[in-house]
Design a protein around this motif. Sequence first.
Motif, PDB file in Angstrom:
ATOM      1  N   MET A 115     -12.781 -21.599 -25.822  1.00 19.57           N
ATOM      2  CA  MET A 115     -12.202 -20.275 -25.562  1.00 19.57           C
ATOM      3  C   MET A 115     -13.176 -19.386 -24.787  1.00 19.57           C
ATOM      4  O   MET A 115     -12.790 -18.704 -23.833  1.00 19.57           O
ATOM      5  CB  MET A 115     -11.838 -19.594 -26.884  1.00 19.57           C
ATOM      6  N   ARG A 127     -13.885 -18.864 -20.792  1.00 19.96           N
ATOM      7  CA  ARG A 127     -13.157 -17.989 -19.873  1.00 19.96           C
ATOM      8  C   ARG A 127     -13.910 -16.678 -19.629  1.00 19.96           C
ATOM      9  O   ARG A 127     -13.528 -15.893 -18.762  1.00 19.96           O
ATOM     10  CB  ARG A 127     -11.763 -17.706 -20.407  1.00 19.96           C
ATOM     11  N   HIS A 187      -8.046 -15.984 -28.207  1.00 22.54           N
ATOM     12  CA  HIS A 187      -8.257 -16.864 -27.065  1.00 22.54           C
ATOM     13  C   HIS A 187      -9.509 -16.532 -26.263  1.00 22.54           C
ATOM     14  O   HIS A 187      -9.766 -17.165 -25.248  1.00 22.54           O
ATOM     15  CB  HIS A 187      -7.031 -16.866 -26.137  1.00 22.54           C
ATOM     16  N   TYR A 210     -11.406 -15.395 -32.073  1.00 20.25           N
ATOM     17  CA  TYR A 210     -11.217 -16.564 -32.946  1.00 20.25           C
ATOM     18  C   TYR A 210     -12.173 -16.500 -34.133  1.00 20.25           C
ATOM     19  O   TYR A 210     -11.800 -16.827 -35.274  1.00 20.25           O
ATOM     20  CB  TYR A 210     -11.425 -17.839 -32.136  1.00 20.25           C
ATOM     21  N   CYS A 230       2.637 -13.204 -30.862  1.00 19.54           N
ATOM     22  CA  CYS A 230       2.695 -13.863 -29.561  1.00 19.54           C
ATOM     23  C   CYS A 230       4.026 -13.510 -28.906  1.00 19.54           C
ATOM     24  O   CYS A 230       5.091 -13.908 -29.394  1.00 19.54           O
ATOM     25  CB  CYS A 230       2.570 -15.382 -29.715  1.00 19.54           C
ATOM     26  N   GLN A 253      -6.023 -23.780 -17.111  1.00 19.75           N
ATOM     27  CA  GLN A 253      -7.151 -23.711 -18.027  1.00 19.75           C
ATOM     28  C   GLN A 253      -8.291 -22.910 -17.401  1.00 19.75           C
ATOM     29  O   GLN A 253      -8.441 -22.915 -16.174  1.00 19.75           O
ATOM     30  CB  GLN A 253      -7.649 -25.126 -18.363  1.00 19.75           C
ATOM     31  N   GLU A 301      -7.091 -21.309 -21.034  1.00 21.09           N
ATOM     32  CA  GLU A 301      -5.987 -20.405 -21.393  1.00 21.09           C
ATOM     33  C   GLU A 301      -5.617 -20.633 -22.848  1.00 21.09           C
ATOM     34  O   GLU A 301      -5.844 -21.715 -23.406  1.00 21.09           O
ATOM     35  CB  GLU A 301      -4.787 -20.663 -20.478  1.00 21.09           C
ATOM     36  N   MET A 302      -5.042 -19.591 -23.463  1.00 21.60           N
ATOM     37  CA  MET A 302      -4.683 -19.642 -24.871  1.00 21.60           C
ATOM     38  C   MET A 302      -3.755 -20.808 -25.197  1.00 21.60           C
ATOM     39  O   MET A 302      -3.845 -21.412 -26.267  1.00 21.60           O
ATOM     40  CB  MET A 302      -4.025 -18.316 -25.265  1.00 21.60           C
ATOM     41  N   THR A 303      -2.852 -21.151 -24.278  1.00 20.96           N
ATOM     42  CA  THR A 303      -1.840 -22.169 -24.545  1.00 20.96           C
ATOM     43  C   THR A 303      -2.441 -23.540 -24.837  1.00 20.96           C
ATOM     44  O   THR A 303      -1.816 -24.356 -25.512  1.00 20.96           O
ATOM     45  CB  THR A 303      -0.874 -22.276 -23.357  1.00 20.96           C
ATOM     46  N   SER A 306      -6.356 -23.882 -25.300  1.00 17.38           N
ATOM     47  CA  SER A 306      -7.568 -23.741 -26.105  1.00 17.38           C
ATOM     48  C   SER A 306      -7.262 -23.325 -27.536  1.00 17.38           C
ATOM     49  O   SER A 306      -7.963 -23.720 -28.467  1.00 17.38           O
ATOM     50  CB  SER A 306      -8.530 -22.733 -25.456  1.00 17.38           C
ATOM     51  N   THR A 307      -6.202 -22.542 -27.742  1.00 17.95           N
ATOM     52  CA  THR A 307      -5.837 -22.079 -29.081  1.00 17.95           C
ATOM     53  C   THR A 307      -4.753 -22.945 -29.704  1.00 17.95           C
ATOM     54  O   THR A 307      -4.829 -23.294 -30.884  1.00 17.95           O
ATOM     55  CB  THR A 307      -5.350 -20.621 -29.027  1.00 17.95           C
ATOM     56  N   SER A 355      -6.725 -29.564 -26.010  1.00 20.29           N
ATOM     57  CA  SER A 355      -7.149 -28.690 -24.921  1.00 20.29           C
ATOM     58  C   SER A 355      -7.735 -29.542 -23.795  1.00 20.29           C
ATOM     59  O   SER A 355      -7.621 -29.203 -22.619  1.00 20.29           O
ATOM     60  CB  SER A 355      -8.187 -27.690 -25.422  1.00 20.29           C
TER      61      SER A 355
END
Length: 463
Positions: A86, A89, A131, A136, A153, A273, A275-277, A279-280, A286
Motif C-alpha cells: 500500500m 503509492r 489503501h 491500514y 466503499c 497498480q 491501488e486499493m482494489t 493491495s487491500t 495483489s
Amino acid sequence: MTAHPNPEPVARVVLWGWHSDDAVAAVRDLRGRGRLDVVAWFGNGPDCTHRLNPFIHQFRLDPLPAGIDLDPGRLAPDELLMFCDMYSRVSRARALPIHELMHVAYCYLRFWAALLASGRVTHVFFSSPPHFGVDYLLYLAARRAGASTALCCQSLFPDRFFYVRTLEDFGRFDEVPEACGRDPDEPPLRIERRFEKKLFYMQGVKIRAKPALPSLANDLRRLASTRPGKPMSLAGALQKYEEARQFACGYERLAADAPDLSVPCVYFALQLQPEMTTSTLGAGYSDQLSALERLSAMVPDGWRIYAKENPKQTGRQRGAAFFRRLAMIPKVTYVAKTVDTYALLQGCRFASTVTGTVGWEAITGGKPVVAFGQPWFASLPGVQRFRPGLTVDEVLQTRIEHAALERALQALLGKTMRGVIDPVYQGIVPDFDAPTNVGRLRSFLERGIDGQLFSAAPTQRAA
C-alpha cells in the motif's frame, strides 16, 4: 434538581477521511448534539486535526499522543508486506530500502496504539478501505485495541455505498444485516443483459504514457526549486524514471495488439497498480502474476490467457522483472492497452480478474468469471472464487440465469447504505441533493455509534 445523564451513548471517535463537505456537516451535527467526541480527525477538511499530506506524505507524526512509550506489538509478516504494498503509492516511499520501510511502519503503529489508548477511542470510521498503508495500520491497531471499526466503499450504483467491519468481510458482507438500506417502495431491479458499461471513471483516459525523460526532468526541477506537499528523494526520482523506462521497453516488446480469438481463451484484465482494489482487496493476489500462474496451471494445453494491460497503468509495479516473469508463464499473451476490452469479453470462454469491474461486466453479459480477490460482486451468480483444485470444466458449467442475477444484486444492494461519501460519485446520482446526503451520512455514523450497523455488535470498551 438532580441532572439526568444523557441516555444516548457518546462515542470517542477517530475519523479517517470523512472530509467532503457533506461528511463534515454530518460530523458537525453529531458533535453539536453531543453524540460524539472527535479524538482525532485525519483528512483535508476544515475541522480535521491532522492534514493528510503532512501525515502521510511528509512523515510528520505530530503532535505525538500521550502514552507513546506503550509497546505497539509486532506486525505479522503478511501485515508488513501489505503495508509495504500500500505504502508504495506514497512518493516518499520510492527507493526506500525494506528495513527503512519496516521502521516507518512501526513508527506509525506506535503512534496509533498510543492515540487509541490515551484517547480511550471507542470507534474508528473510515470513508474508504485503507489503501495508503498508514491507514491500514490504524485499522490493525483499532482491531487490536477493541475499538469498533466501520470501513466504507462507494459503489458504482448511484447513491449507494458498501460498508464492512473487517476487511475480510468485504465481498461477503456476512456481518451486514439484510435489507438495511432497502427502500420498501423500490421497484424490482433490472439489469441490461450486455457486457458494455458506461464507466464514468474511464471516460477520457489517455492511454499514451508520459515519456520517461521529460518526466524525470520535471521531477528534478520540483526537487530543486520547491517544497512539494508529496516529496520524493533524488533516489526516488531516478527510480521513477527507471521504472517508466523499463515499463515502456517491456510493453513495446511484449504487448500484442491482435490476439487470436479463434482459439479457446481466458480474458484476464490486469488492474491498475498500486491501488486499493488489489493491495487491500486482493486477498493475497495483489501480485497479479501469481493469479496468472494459477490460471496457466488450470487451463488445458491449446488454450490462451490474454492478459490485457490496464489503460491507466504507469511504470509502478511494471519493472523489468515483471516482464521477465510474465514471459516465463506458459499460455499467457500480454495484450496492449488499445485492444477493445469488450471484444475480448465476447471472444473468451470465461473472464478472470482479481477484483476488477470486468467481472461484473462478464456476468451481466452471461459469461462466468474467476475472481482471485474480494470484489464487491463476489457473491453474485456466475462468479467462481479461485481455489486450489478449481477446474475449467467447473467454470464452463456455470450457468447464469439473468433474472436470478437481478434478484441477487437487489439483495446485495439491500446491504448497502444510501449516500455519497466520495464526492466524485455525486455526478452519477440523478438530482443529487446535498442536505439529503448529509442526513444519510449522519444516520450512518449514528447507527455506528449505537451499534446498529452490523448483525452482532463486538464487545466495546467504555468511553
